[in-house]
Design a protein around this motif. Sequence first.
Motif, short mmCIF file in Angstrom:
data_model
loop_
_atom_site.label_atom_id
_atom_site.label_comp_id
_atom_site.label_asym_id
_atom_site.label_seq_id
_atom_site.Cartn_x
_atom_site.Cartn_y
_atom_site.Cartn_z
N GLN A 147 12.68 12.02 22.06
CA GLN A 147 13.04 13.39 22.41
C GLN A 147 13.89 14.06 21.32
O GLN A 147 14.06 15.26 21.34
CB GLN A 147 13.77 13.39 23.76
CG GLN A 147 12.86 12.93 24.87
CD GLN A 147 13.54 12.94 26.21
OE1 GLN A 147 14.62 12.40 26.38
NE2 GLN A 147 12.89 13.56 27.18
N TRP A 148 14.37 13.28 20.37
CA TRP A 148 15.20 13.78 19.28
C TRP A 148 14.36 14.67 18.37
O TRP A 148 13.27 14.29 17.96
CB TRP A 148 15.77 12.60 18.51
CG TRP A 148 16.74 12.95 17.46
CD1 TRP A 148 16.53 12.91 16.11
CD2 TRP A 148 18.08 13.40 17.63
NE1 TRP A 148 17.65 13.30 15.44
CE2 TRP A 148 18.63 13.61 16.35
CE3 TRP A 148 18.88 13.64 18.73
CZ2 TRP A 148 19.93 14.05 16.15
CZ3 TRP A 148 20.17 14.08 18.54
CH2 TRP A 148 20.68 14.27 17.27
N PRO A 149 14.85 15.86 17.97
CA PRO A 149 14.04 16.80 17.20
C PRO A 149 14.06 16.61 15.68
O PRO A 149 13.45 17.40 14.97
CB PRO A 149 14.68 18.15 17.57
CG PRO A 149 16.12 17.82 17.80
CD PRO A 149 16.11 16.45 18.44
N GLU A 150 14.75 15.61 15.17
CA GLU A 150 14.88 15.46 13.72
C GLU A 150 14.24 14.16 13.24
O GLU A 150 14.20 13.19 13.99
CB GLU A 150 16.35 15.46 13.33
CG GLU A 150 17.05 16.75 13.63
CD GLU A 150 18.54 16.66 13.34
OE1 GLU A 150 18.99 15.69 12.72
OE2 GLU A 150 19.26 17.57 13.75
N PRO A 151 13.81 14.12 11.99
CA PRO A 151 13.74 15.22 11.05
C PRO A 151 12.57 16.15 11.40
O PRO A 151 11.48 15.69 11.74
CB PRO A 151 13.54 14.55 9.70
CG PRO A 151 12.88 13.25 10.02
CD PRO A 151 13.38 12.85 11.40
N ALA A 152 12.80 17.43 11.30
CA ALA A 152 11.82 18.44 11.72
C ALA A 152 10.49 18.29 10.99
O ALA A 152 9.43 18.41 11.60
CB ALA A 152 12.40 19.84 11.52
N ALA A 155 6.96 13.39 24.55
CA ALA A 155 8.34 13.04 24.21
C ALA A 155 8.84 12.16 25.34
O ALA A 155 9.15 12.63 26.43
CB ALA A 155 9.19 14.30 24.05
N ALA A 156 8.88 10.87 25.09
CA ALA A 156 9.10 9.89 26.14
C ALA A 156 10.57 9.53 26.31
O ALA A 156 11.20 9.02 25.38
CB ALA A 156 8.30 8.63 25.85
N ASP A 170 1.67 -3.68 29.87
CA ASP A 170 2.69 -2.84 30.46
C ASP A 170 3.62 -2.41 29.33
O ASP A 170 4.14 -3.25 28.59
CB ASP A 170 3.47 -3.63 31.52
CG ASP A 170 4.53 -2.80 32.22
OD1 ASP A 170 4.30 -1.61 32.47
OD2 ASP A 170 5.61 -3.37 32.51
N LEU A 171 3.82 -1.11 29.16
CA LEU A 171 4.65 -0.57 28.10
C LEU A 171 5.76 0.27 28.72
O LEU A 171 5.49 1.15 29.53
CB LEU A 171 3.79 0.31 27.18
CG LEU A 171 4.45 0.91 25.97
CD1 LEU A 171 4.84 -0.17 24.97
CD2 LEU A 171 3.50 1.91 25.31
N VAL A 172 7.00 -0.03 28.35
CA VAL A 172 8.16 0.68 28.88
C VAL A 172 9.04 1.14 27.73
O VAL A 172 9.33 0.36 26.81
CB VAL A 172 9.00 -0.22 29.81
CG1 VAL A 172 10.22 0.52 30.36
CG2 VAL A 172 8.17 -0.77 30.95
N VAL A 173 9.47 2.40 27.78
CA VAL A 173 10.43 2.90 26.80
C VAL A 173 11.83 2.47 27.27
O VAL A 173 12.26 2.84 28.36
CB VAL A 173 10.35 4.44 26.68
CG1 VAL A 173 11.47 4.96 25.77
CG2 VAL A 173 8.99 4.87 26.15
N LEU A 174 12.51 1.68 26.43
CA LEU A 174 13.87 1.25 26.74
C LEU A 174 14.91 2.21 26.18
O LEU A 174 15.98 2.37 26.76
CB LEU A 174 14.13 -0.15 26.16
CG LEU A 174 13.26 -1.29 26.67
CD1 LEU A 174 13.67 -2.59 26.00
CD2 LEU A 174 13.33 -1.40 28.18
N ASN A 199 18.75 6.16 15.02
CA ASN A 199 19.32 5.72 16.29
C ASN A 199 18.76 6.46 17.49
O ASN A 199 19.14 6.17 18.62
CB ASN A 199 20.84 5.83 16.25
CG ASN A 199 21.44 4.67 15.49
OD1 ASN A 199 21.16 3.52 15.80
ND2 ASN A 199 22.24 4.96 14.48
N ASN A 200 17.85 7.38 17.27
CA ASN A 200 17.14 8.04 18.35
C ASN A 200 15.65 7.67 18.33
O ASN A 200 14.84 8.31 18.97
CB ASN A 200 17.32 9.56 18.29
CG ASN A 200 18.66 9.97 18.85
OD1 ASN A 200 18.87 9.95 20.04
ND2 ASN A 200 19.59 10.30 17.96
N SER A 201 15.32 6.63 17.57
CA SER A 201 13.92 6.20 17.55
C SER A 201 13.59 5.43 18.82
O SER A 201 14.46 4.86 19.47
CB SER A 201 13.62 5.36 16.31
OG SER A 201 14.28 4.12 16.37
N LEU A 202 12.31 5.45 19.18
CA LEU A 202 11.88 4.77 20.39
C LEU A 202 12.02 3.26 20.25
O LEU A 202 11.67 2.69 19.21
CB LEU A 202 10.43 5.10 20.72
CG LEU A 202 10.13 6.52 21.15
CD1 LEU A 202 8.64 6.68 21.42
CD2 LEU A 202 10.94 6.91 22.37
#
Length: 187
Positions: free
Chosen positions: A6-11, A30-31, A43-47, A62-65
């Motif tokens: 959900q982080w918008p950078e780098p644009a 945007a998960a 089964d895939l889960v975003v932690l 630090n905002n990567s999935l």
Amino acid sequence: TVLTPQWPEPAIGRDLVHTTAATHGTPVVAAPAGWRYRAGTADLVVLGPPYPMRGTRSDPNNNSLVLLATVAGVRILLAGDAETEEQQALREQLPPHGLRADVLKVAHHGSAYQDPAFLDAIRPAVALVPVGAGNTYGHPNEAVLARLSRGGARVLRTDLDGDVAAVLGPSGLAVVSGGVDLSRAKP
């Protein structure tokens, strides 16, 4: 579907992903943490990130999935580019066994920015390090690789081992490089 944080950078990177996905008619999601997808035995889960990380050494990293995939009973932690701060936040937000995985895609090309307790919580049998040969960043970090090895992981690096994969064969979890069995993952 393409998952993004959900982080918008780098644009510029975000715009490239959205443009490429739109060109191919691929939806982009945007998960948030907790997003889940199931199909067959997968089964895939975003932690993570568990919440927006701001003011860290590298907010985009630090905002990567961070994803946990379970395929036919094998747990695979895909740690993205998460660095120390996101790794610590995940340890604090998840139950003690929440990070445990059989296979770890080591975060950020095995950089030095790893939380030792995060690596210890995963306790992987296999650690895969995607890293370019001759990179100028000093990746992967030898102390990180040594910690994973001491913890019992079979560590494979793409800069030395080429294409690598963890596979489930008739005798259990194994690793392959270029289609050749390198050995069983667990002694």
